[in-house]
Design a protein around this motif. Structure first.
Motif, PDB file in Angstrom:
ATOM      1  N   ASN A 153      -3.995   1.338   3.771  1.00 23.84           N
ATOM      2  CA  ASN A 153      -3.159   0.680   4.768  1.00 23.84           C
ATOM      3  C   ASN A 153      -3.978  -0.272   5.630  1.00 23.84           C
ATOM      4  O   ASN A 153      -3.516  -1.356   5.995  1.00 23.84           O
ATOM      5  CB  ASN A 153      -2.478   1.720   5.647  1.00 23.84           C
ATOM      6  N   SER A 154      -5.201   0.129   5.966  1.00 21.51           N
ATOM      7  CA  SER A 154      -6.058  -0.722   6.798  1.00 21.51           C
ATOM      8  C   SER A 154      -6.380  -2.034   6.088  1.00 21.51           C
ATOM      9  O   SER A 154      -6.384  -3.103   6.712  1.00 21.51           O
ATOM     10  CB  SER A 154      -7.353   0.018   7.142  1.00 21.51           C
ATOM     11  N   PHE A 183       5.658  -4.986   6.904  1.00 28.13           N
ATOM     12  CA  PHE A 183       6.871  -4.176   6.904  1.00 28.13           C
ATOM     13  C   PHE A 183       6.479  -2.702   6.790  1.00 28.13           C
ATOM     14  O   PHE A 183       5.806  -2.311   5.840  1.00 28.13           O
ATOM     15  CB  PHE A 183       7.781  -4.556   5.734  1.00 28.13           C
ATOM     16  N   ILE A 184       6.896  -1.912   7.775  1.00 21.84           N
ATOM     17  CA  ILE A 184       6.649  -0.470   7.734  1.00 21.84           C
ATOM     18  C   ILE A 184       7.821   0.175   7.001  1.00 21.84           C
ATOM     19  O   ILE A 184       8.943   0.222   7.511  1.00 21.84           O
ATOM     20  CB  ILE A 184       6.512   0.120   9.138  1.00 21.84           C
ATOM     21  N   CYS A 185       7.566   0.673   5.798  1.00 21.83           N
ATOM     22  CA  CYS A 185       8.609   1.264   4.964  1.00 21.83           C
ATOM     23  C   CYS A 185       8.334   2.733   4.660  1.00 21.83           C
ATOM     24  O   CYS A 185       8.887   3.290   3.706  1.00 21.83           O
ATOM     25  CB  CYS A 185       8.741   0.484   3.658  1.00 21.83           C
ATOM     26  N   SER A 186       7.482   3.337   5.445  1.00 18.87           N
ATOM     27  CA  SER A 186       7.166   4.755   5.278  1.00 18.87           C
ATOM     28  C   SER A 186       8.192   5.604   6.027  1.00 18.87           C
ATOM     29  O   SER A 186       9.030   5.083   6.767  1.00 18.87           O
ATOM     30  CB  SER A 186       5.758   5.046   5.781  1.00 18.87           C
ATOM     31  N   LYS A 187       8.111   6.923   5.853  1.00 14.13           N
ATOM     32  CA  LYS A 187       9.003   7.827   6.573  1.00 14.13           C
ATOM     33  C   LYS A 187       8.682   7.765   8.069  1.00 14.13           C
ATOM     34  O   LYS A 187       7.512   7.610   8.452  1.00 14.13           O
ATOM     35  CB  LYS A 187       8.827   9.256   6.073  1.00 14.13           C
ATOM     36  N   PRO A 188       9.712   7.884   8.926  1.00 15.49           N
ATOM     37  CA  PRO A 188       9.467   7.797  10.369  1.00 15.49           C
ATOM     38  C   PRO A 188       8.372   8.729  10.878  1.00 15.49           C
ATOM     39  O   PRO A 188       7.566   8.340  11.728  1.00 15.49           O
ATOM     40  CB  PRO A 188      10.829   8.150  10.973  1.00 15.49           C
ATOM     41  N   TYR A 189       8.329   9.955  10.359  1.00 13.52           N
ATOM     42  CA  TYR A 189       7.336  10.915  10.852  1.00 13.52           C
ATOM     43  C   TYR A 189       5.911  10.547  10.437  1.00 13.52           C
ATOM     44  O   TYR A 189       4.939  11.077  10.982  1.00 13.52           O
ATOM     45  CB  TYR A 189       7.677  12.331  10.384  1.00 13.52           C
ATOM     46  N   GLN A 190       5.760   9.629   9.485  1.00 10.53           N
ATOM     47  CA  GLN A 190       4.440   9.212   9.017  1.00 10.53           C
ATOM     48  C   GLN A 190       3.881   8.019   9.796  1.00 10.53           C
ATOM     49  O   GLN A 190       2.684   7.740   9.724  1.00 10.53           O
ATOM     50  CB  GLN A 190       4.500   8.834   7.535  1.00 10.53           C
ATOM     51  N   VAL A 191       4.752   7.320  10.523  1.00  9.77           N
ATOM     52  CA  VAL A 191       4.360   6.045  11.125  1.00  9.77           C
ATOM     53  C   VAL A 191       3.218   6.210  12.129  1.00  9.77           C
ATOM     54  O   VAL A 191       2.281   5.403  12.162  1.00  9.77           O
ATOM     55  CB  VAL A 191       5.577   5.357  11.783  1.00  9.77           C
ATOM     56  N   LYS A 192       3.269   7.248  12.946  1.00 10.04           N
ATOM     57  CA  LYS A 192       2.223   7.440  13.953  1.00 10.04           C
ATOM     58  C   LYS A 192       0.851   7.565  13.305  1.00 10.04           C
ATOM     59  O   LYS A 192      -0.112   6.886  13.700  1.00 10.04           O
ATOM     60  CB  LYS A 192       2.519   8.670  14.806  1.00 10.04           C
ATOM     61  N   ASP A 193       0.742   8.409  12.291  1.00 13.40           N
ATOM     62  CA  ASP A 193      -0.547   8.605  11.632  1.00 13.40           C
ATOM     63  C   ASP A 193      -1.031   7.339  10.935  1.00 13.40           C
ATOM     64  O   ASP A 193      -2.230   7.066  10.877  1.00 13.40           O
ATOM     65  CB  ASP A 193      -0.446   9.741  10.601  1.00 13.40           C
ATOM     66  N   ILE A 194      -0.085   6.561  10.407  1.00 14.33           N
ATOM     67  CA  ILE A 194      -0.456   5.357   9.665  1.00 14.33           C
ATOM     68  C   ILE A 194      -0.864   4.218  10.594  1.00 14.33           C
ATOM     69  O   ILE A 194      -1.870   3.538  10.366  1.00 14.33           O
ATOM     70  CB  ILE A 194       0.716   4.893   8.770  1.00 14.33           C
ATOM     71  N   SER A 242       0.862  -1.184   0.000  1.00 12.39           N
ATOM     72  CA  SER A 242       0.000   0.000   0.000  1.00 12.39           C
ATOM     73  C   SER A 242       0.894   1.227   0.000  1.00 12.39           C
ATOM     74  O   SER A 242       2.032   1.184   0.468  1.00 12.39           O
ATOM     75  CB  SER A 242      -0.923   0.012   1.217  1.00 12.39           C
ATOM     76  N   ALA A 243       0.373   2.328  -0.544  1.00 15.68           N
ATOM     77  CA  ALA A 243       1.139   3.574  -0.592  1.00 15.68           C
ATOM     78  C   ALA A 243       0.176   4.734  -0.762  1.00 15.68           C
ATOM     79  O   ALA A 243      -1.009   4.551  -1.074  1.00 15.68           O
ATOM     80  CB  ALA A 243       2.163   3.537  -1.728  1.00 15.68           C
ATOM     81  N   ALA A 244       0.703   5.933  -0.585  1.00 17.32           N
ATOM     82  CA  ALA A 244      -0.149   7.127  -0.601  1.00 17.32           C
ATOM     83  C   ALA A 244      -0.794   7.360  -1.970  1.00 17.32           C
ATOM     84  O   ALA A 244      -1.943   7.788  -2.052  1.00 17.32           O
ATOM     85  CB  ALA A 244       0.668   8.349  -0.190  1.00 17.32           C
ATOM     86  N   HIS A 245      -0.057   7.078  -3.033  1.00 12.48           N
ATOM     87  CA  HIS A 245      -0.551   7.342  -4.384  1.00 12.48           C
ATOM     88  C   HIS A 245      -0.837   6.012  -5.084  1.00 12.48           C
ATOM     89  O   HIS A 245       0.074   5.345  -5.570  1.00 12.48           O
ATOM     90  CB  HIS A 245       0.459   8.170  -5.169  1.00 12.48           C
TER      91      HIS A 245
END
Length: 255
Positions: free
Chosen positions: A55-56, A66-77, A33-36
């Motif tokens: 993501n859900s 595997f969480i491969c997003s930017k660190p600052y995005q992890v909380k929201d995701i 999954s990804a934003a775009h």
């Protein structure tokens, strides 16, 4: 076992490439999954894996995520997601155990920092010893990571420096390779001949160093004959501060 990737940037692509190199049949059980979403479809088609719209939805499908997003995005995701029975592997550098606990309380998670050579099955994973997986889950994760390279479990206090050594130095090594190519070109060797020679030299030397377990100084001395050409080059590198330049580069990253 279904494998999910939240975020499908370079490191996720590298991991998928390495997994498929080890076992192409895995692609039937890999999801991302990804934003775009439109871009995600294009990227996942390259590997023959499944694109998921949210993501859900991916979390519902996958067993290992595997969480491969930017660190600052992890909380929201990841905050408030239903993670019961899921194994979470965080590739998000700079997020430690306590950070993940705050975001995903009571979840089963572990941190691994890889380098991009996992794409060809020759990478390195630095795995934090402090995690919340049970014994069977840990074995499952280590077995999966091992398909793409060498896995080293480290104390939390050493993860940063270890991940710097394996994560940043491919760029420095590429600069070294380019410099060798320049020198080869200067002395008449075509670059398209030089770079494969350099790449195979590095691969072979790395394998020899690992298998022999000899100190690097010994391996260097074994190539340096009295009055030989190699020791002249070594002396020149020492004069130009080769070791100090490498150490300074790592110091800059660790500031």
């Amino acid at each position: 076992m279904k494998i999910g990737f939240i975020g499908f940037g370079n490191i996720a692509k590298a991991m998928v490439s390495g997994l498929l190199k080890s076992d192409e049949s895995l692609k039937d059980n890999i999801y991302a999954s990804a934003a775009h979403y439109d871009k995600l479809i294009e990227n996942t088609k390259i590997y023959g894996i499944h694109a998921v719209k949210s993501n859900s939805e991916l979390i519902d499908i996958a067993d290992i995520i595997f969480i491969c997003s930017k660190p600052y995005q992890v909380k929201d995701i990841m905050q408030n997601q239903k993670l019961e029975g899921k194994i979470i592997v965080s590739f998000a550098a700079s997020l430690d155990f306590d950070d993940l606990e705050a975001i995903m309380p009571h979840s089963h998670h572990i941190t691994s920092i890889p380098n991009t050579a996992i794409s060809c099955g020759k990478g390195v994973h630095i795995v934090d010893k402090h995690h919340s997986l049970d014994e069977d889950e840990l074995k499952m994760v280590i077995d999966l990571l091992s398909k793409t390279g060498y896995v080293k479990i480290m104390d939390s206090s050493l993860v940063d420096i270890a991940s710097t050594i394996i994560g940043c130095t491919p760029a420095y090594t590429a600069m070294y390779m380019e410099a060798l190519g320049d020198a080869a070109c200067k002395h008449g060797l075509r670059r398209d001949d030089a770079y494969p020679l350099i790449a195979h030299m590095l691969e072979g030397f790395g394998a020899m160093a690992y298998e022999s377990n000899k100190h690097p100084g010994i391996l260097k001395d074994e190539v340096c004959s009295p009055h030989g050409s190699t020791i002249k080059g070594v002396a020149s590198l020492e004069k130009d501060g080769f070791r100090g330049a490498v150490i300074n580069a790592i110091d800059e990253v660790m500031k």
